[in-house]
Design a protein around this motif. Structure first.
Motif, PDB file in Angstrom:
ATOM      1  N   MET A   1      -9.196  -1.772  -2.489  1.00 62.59           N
ATOM      2  CA  MET A   1      -8.248  -1.093  -1.620  1.00 62.59           C
ATOM      3  C   MET A   1      -7.838  -2.064  -0.511  1.00 62.59           C
ATOM      4  O   MET A   1      -8.678  -2.728   0.087  1.00 62.59           O
ATOM      5  N   SER A   2      -6.555  -2.108  -0.237  1.00 61.30           N
ATOM      6  CA  SER A   2      -6.062  -3.045   0.757  1.00 61.30           C
ATOM      7  C   SER A   2      -6.246  -2.477   2.166  1.00 61.30           C
ATOM      8  O   SER A   2      -6.435  -1.279   2.371  1.00 61.30           O
ATOM      9  N   TYR A   3      -6.148  -3.366   3.112  1.00 67.72           N
ATOM     10  CA  TYR A   3      -6.276  -3.008   4.519  1.00 67.72           C
ATOM     11  C   TYR A   3      -5.212  -1.989   4.917  1.00 67.72           C
ATOM     12  O   TYR A   3      -5.479  -1.016   5.618  1.00 67.72           O
ATOM     13  N   LYS A   4      -3.980  -2.171   4.443  1.00 70.27           N
ATOM     14  CA  LYS A   4      -2.880  -1.269   4.782  1.00 70.27           C
ATOM     15  C   LYS A   4      -3.141   0.140   4.232  1.00 70.27           C
ATOM     16  O   LYS A   4      -2.849   1.137   4.884  1.00 70.27           O
ATOM     17  N   THR A   5      -3.688   0.231   3.052  1.00 71.71           N
ATOM     18  CA  THR A   5      -3.997   1.528   2.448  1.00 71.71           C
ATOM     19  C   THR A   5      -5.066   2.247   3.257  1.00 71.71           C
ATOM     20  O   THR A   5      -4.962   3.456   3.511  1.00 71.71           O
ATOM     21  N   ILE A   6      -6.080   1.518   3.671  1.00 68.03           N
ATOM     22  CA  ILE A   6      -7.157   2.110   4.484  1.00 68.03           C
ATOM     23  C   ILE A   6      -6.604   2.616   5.809  1.00 68.03           C
ATOM     24  O   ILE A   6      -6.902   3.726   6.238  1.00 68.03           O
ATOM     25  N   VAL A   7      -5.764   1.831   6.464  1.00 69.04           N
ATOM     26  CA  VAL A   7      -5.167   2.225   7.736  1.00 69.04           C
ATOM     27  C   VAL A   7      -4.282   3.455   7.551  1.00 69.04           C
ATOM     28  O   VAL A   7      -4.333   4.404   8.335  1.00 69.04           O
ATOM     29  N   ARG A   8      -3.470   3.469   6.496  1.00 75.39           N
ATOM     30  CA  ARG A   8      -2.575   4.586   6.233  1.00 75.39           C
ATOM     31  C   ARG A   8      -3.367   5.875   5.958  1.00 75.39           C
ATOM     32  O   ARG A   8      -3.072   6.926   6.513  1.00 75.39           O
ATOM     33  N   LYS A   9      -4.404   5.787   5.148  1.00 77.79           N
ATOM     34  CA  LYS A   9      -5.211   6.973   4.832  1.00 77.79           C
ATOM     35  C   LYS A   9      -6.010   7.444   6.052  1.00 77.79           C
ATOM     36  O   LYS A   9      -6.145   8.642   6.284  1.00 77.79           O
ATOM     37  N   SER A  10      -6.503   6.497   6.828  1.00 73.54           N
ATOM     38  CA  SER A  10      -7.235   6.850   8.049  1.00 73.54           C
ATOM     39  C   SER A  10      -6.314   7.522   9.062  1.00 73.54           C
ATOM     40  O   SER A  10      -6.693   8.495   9.716  1.00 73.54           O
ATOM     41  N   SER A  11      -5.090   7.019   9.168  1.00 69.99           N
ATOM     42  CA  SER A  11      -4.124   7.624  10.088  1.00 69.99           C
ATOM     43  C   SER A  11      -3.760   9.040   9.664  1.00 69.99           C
ATOM     44  O   SER A  11      -3.646   9.941  10.497  1.00 69.99           O
ATOM     45  N   ALA A  12      -3.578   9.246   8.363  1.00 64.37           N
ATOM     46  CA  ALA A  12      -3.261  10.585   7.859  1.00 64.37           C
ATOM     47  C   ALA A  12      -4.422  11.538   8.135  1.00 64.37           C
ATOM     48  O   ALA A  12      -4.213  12.678   8.581  1.00 64.37           O
ATOM     49  N   LEU A  13      -5.648  11.075   7.891  1.00 65.04           N
ATOM     50  CA  LEU A  13      -6.829  11.904   8.151  1.00 65.04           C
ATOM     51  C   LEU A  13      -6.926  12.244   9.633  1.00 65.04           C
ATOM     52  O   LEU A  13      -7.175  13.402   9.994  1.00 65.04           O
ATOM     53  N   MET A  14      -6.706  11.274  10.517  1.00 67.42           N
ATOM     54  CA  MET A  14      -6.748  11.531  11.962  1.00 67.42           C
ATOM     55  C   MET A  14      -5.668  12.533  12.362  1.00 67.42           C
ATOM     56  O   MET A  14      -5.890  13.387  13.223  1.00 67.42           O
ATOM     57  N   GLY A  15      -4.508  12.455  11.745  1.00 66.27           N
ATOM     58  CA  GLY A  15      -3.445  13.416  12.027  1.00 66.27           C
ATOM     59  C   GLY A  15      -3.876  14.830  11.683  1.00 66.27           C
ATOM     60  O   GLY A  15      -3.650  15.767  12.456  1.00 66.27           O
TER      61      GLY A  15
END
Length: 154
Positions: A1-15
């Protein structure tokens, strides 16, 4: 999993977490919540460790009635919450707190008393309570399960 994917999924979860927290806060603040009852002042109606459901709409609309059981901030200790019955509304003549005799409940206030009058610190000691200190109106007891019951007259 790429860094961008982790950031995107983490941001969605935080939302989702933030949205859930905001909705929960609004429900607890404006609709109702559960309260643990402690102390002997409302015995035998309520006992220590009863869990109550309270609603916050009636106090906000100033639709409280004589006989309602309410939760409020204690007028003498704002860190403490109290659970008492409304026995006087604005304009009612009530037996006043010492050393006075009777008095009239002022506008914007209520007279609160515990059902266990021999063991309750209430308006007979500290006088009328500002309606702004009232947090909720008790609707029902939800715990213990064998004592679930409505605590409203209507």
């Amino acid at each position: 999993m790429s860094y961008k994917t982790i950031v995107r999924k983490s941001s969605a979860l935080m939302g989702y977490v933030i949205q859930t927290a905001c909705i929960t806060h609004c429900v607890i603040e404006y609709v109702g919540d559960f309260v643990l009852c402690t102390g002997p002042s409302m015995e035998p109606t309520l006992e220590t460790n009863n869990i109550l459901f309270t609603e916050h709409i009636t106090p906000r609309l100033q639709r409280l009635r004589r006989g309602d059981i309410v939760t409020a901030k204690c007028p003498t200790d704002p860190k403490q919450n109290i659970c008492k019955r409304i026995t006087g509304l604005p304009g009612d003549k009530v037996k006043g707190y010492l050393p006075r005799g009777s008095q009239v409940v002022p506008r914007g206030h209520v007279w609160l008393e515990g059902d266990n009058s021999d063991n309750s610190k209430d308006s007979r000691m500290y006088g009328p309570v500002p309606q702004g200190l009232i947090r909720g109106r008790v609707v029902c007891r939800v715990w213990p399960l064998h004592r679930i019951s409505s605590l409203t007259d209507y």
